[in-house]
Design an enzyme around this catalytic site. Sequence first.
Site, short mmCIF file in Angstrom:
data_model
loop_
_atom_site.label_atom_id
_atom_site.label_comp_id
_atom_site.label_asym_id
_atom_site.label_seq_id
_atom_site.Cartn_x
_atom_site.Cartn_y
_atom_site.Cartn_z
CB SER A 1 47.31 41.95 41.21
OG SER A 1 48.27 42.83 40.70
CB ALA A 2 51.72 40.77 38.70
CE LYS B 1 48.33 43.48 36.58
NZ LYS B 1 48.63 44.03 37.85
CE1 TYR C 1 44.31 45.12 48.12
CE2 TYR C 1 45.68 45.06 50.09
CZ TYR C 1 45.56 45.19 48.72
OH TYR C 1 46.68 45.39 47.97
CG HIS D 1 49.40 48.84 47.38
ND1 HIS D 1 49.65 49.54 46.22
CD2 HIS D 1 48.60 47.80 47.02
CE1 HIS D 1 49.02 48.95 45.22
NE2 HIS D 1 48.37 47.88 45.67
N GLY D 2 52.52 49.77 46.90
CA GLY D 2 53.19 50.83 46.14
C GLY D 2 52.27 52.03 46.07
CG ASP D 3 53.86 55.94 45.23
OD1 ASP D 3 53.99 55.17 44.25
OD2 ASP D 3 54.59 56.92 45.42
CG ASP D 4 51.03 51.27 41.94
OD1 ASP D 4 51.25 51.11 43.14
OD2 ASP D 4 50.68 50.36 41.17
CG ASP E 1 27.25 34.67 7.04
OD1 ASP E 1 28.20 33.88 6.90
OD2 ASP E 1 26.54 34.74 8.07
C1 SPV Z 1 27.88 34.99 12.84
O1 SPV Z 1 28.21 35.91 13.56
O2 SPV Z 1 28.34 34.85 11.72
C2 SPV Z 1 26.93 34.00 13.32
C3 SPV Z 1 25.96 34.36 14.33
O3 SPV Z 1 26.93 32.91 12.81
S1 SPV Z 1 24.54 34.85 13.54
O4 SPV Z 1 24.85 35.89 12.61
O5 SPV Z 1 23.61 35.28 14.58
O6 SPV Z 1 24.00 33.67 12.85
MG MG Z 2 28.05 32.75 11.08
#
Ligand code: SPV
Ligand code: MG
Length: 668
Positions: free
Chosen positions: A246-247, A281, A312, A326-329, A441
């Site tokens: 997986s890694a 992961k 699998y 497989h490893g036993d982990d 905002d």
């Molecule tokens: C924000 O997360 O600041 C966004 C999305 O602009 S919203 O608040 O829905 O406008």
């Molecule tokens: Mg925004």
Amino acid sequence: MKALILNSGLGKRMGIYTKEQPKCMTEISPSVTIISKQLKQLVESGIKEVVITTGAFDSVLMEYCESLDLPIDISYVKNPKFQETNYIYSIYCAREALDDDIILMHGDLVIENEVLDNVVNSENSCMVVSRSLPLPEKDFKATIKDGKVNKVGVDLFNKSVAAQPLYKLKKEDWKKWLEKIVEFCEKGVTDVYAENALNELDGACNIFPLDIGKALCEEVDNPDDLLVATLKVRQLSIRTVYLVFSADILHEGHIELIKKAKKLGRVIIGVLSDEVVATYKRFPLVPIEERRAIFESISGVYKVVDQETLSYKDNLLKYRPDIVVHGDDWKEGFQKPIRDEVVTILASYGGRLVEYPYSNRERYKVIEERTRRELSLPDFRRARLKKILEMKGFATALEAHSGITGLIVEQTKIFSNGGVKQFDAMWVSSLCDSTAKGKPDIELVDMTSRYRTIDDIMEVTTKPIIFDGDTGGLTEHFVYTVRSLERMGVSMIIIEDKTGLKKNSLFGTEVEQTQAPIDEFCAKIKAGKEAQKTSDFMICARIESLILEKGLDDALKRAFAFVRAGADAIMIHSRKKDPTEIFEFLKAFREKDSITPIVLVPTSFNTVYEDEFKERGANIVIYANQLTRTGFPAMKDAAETILRNSRAKECDDKCMSIKEIINLIPGE
Ligand code: SPV
Ligand code: MG
């Protein structure tokens, strides 16, 4: 630890095979003799010294063994009386060289790798037995008393088990047996088995039975035995062994596992697809093509195949490997359901699971840490969002506004059905960044401060970042923002088609907000695209038509114009609880454009599951403010609780423990 291989016998029953060479030089597959196979197996088990007792054709054998040119120190001890004595006397002759833990084996034993490994790695003295096989007519049987081998002989038919002359003898146990052998030989009793001396000790040697079931460990005494052994060796050589990686970091633990698997048969390696690794992961540093090539270049790997799921099932049913390694982990924890499914499928067609101790946990952690650091570097991080979209076609992002919230997005995982679910990216929201700073905002928090937030997040995380760029500001300023974000390793900026004083979209028409003219916004997108230096960075145009109740047609007109201007993605926003207008937009847009990624922020229309958005053509879902909206009420509640009680005790149950906090922060 030394190995002692007894090869003094004449092997008369082999007829023509032993006319000119000792029995152990008989071929059991093209260019492989019994002794060459044994010596190679001993080398692979880590044995560095071997004592071989010889008799007839001793120089032929010595020359042959040396010609094998194996990295093992071989000393030869000739039994001068090989014609008239049994191997008890050969051991007597070699006694000076045997002051160590000993792997004792007859030179005519054909052994399966796993059996020899189990003997070599046994913690106690042991002898190979099988409770699954019928008692052999001519070969050894052993009786067990108090869990230990008590007597060994060919005539023990009562209450005994099939046994083979392959032992591990710890020095202290071996010493007792060897002293008895010396006693026998010095009394002139030299034509018996060494086991006759062992039997006199009556279990005091502490030899435990090591049951090998039906695995191969058989003596070749005559041409019939040879035929059977040859066929079994052939069967073993085409046995298939499946293991999955997986890694993308190959460390010595993986190489060790491949080496062990190779001893069991033809190795088929399943390489997990980039998508599976990224989902369950972390994003793979090395893409599948390269990982496939690395495994293909490992000598002895028979086949490399893709595994498209964590389960699998598909590959087990397709390739029907005899063994899965497989490893036993994975016996415990989130991988357990995957293991359970493997066990059930293997049982359905007679395959089996072989598990080895997973011993490189600490080493792996160090390498993983180094990888994570690499993933956090700007070039790696920036490109990753595009890669995730190419790979999965769909990504989720959760809001982060500080180092600690970044860590929550980075580290939060849930385990289900043997898999892990986690967020693909982080959203640095203007609303939450402003709120965390106690500000509205309205593009009040300046870019320098916003970059500071990004830097705090980047310092402790690796996931790609989608930046909320508000209106993008003046076009003349926007080009600098693009370059700065790109340089920092941000993957995408989303700018909204508003102008003037921006307010949060969730206010809708309750406050005055002006949408930017299409050509003006297109010019901004175009300038941004021209300013960026790499092709990894994405500019996403966010359309506010539905928020401002301008209708679907306006939204679509803008979307197509913005794509033509160079937008790498479109975000369509809505503040309605009902997702209908979003679904309508998706449908209409996808009818004309099936490529440009569409981003959604389902804060209001939050009843829809990710799968449905994906099916309807969306590519990124951003959970834009949930950490802020859940975090601050909890803090407010804690503050009120302390005020109400005039102490902090009542808060205790609401608090994360200090230990949890420490665990959340790496390196603490
Ligand atoms: C924000 O997360 O600041 C966004 C999305 O602009 S919203 O608040 O829905 O406008
Ligand atoms: Mg925004």
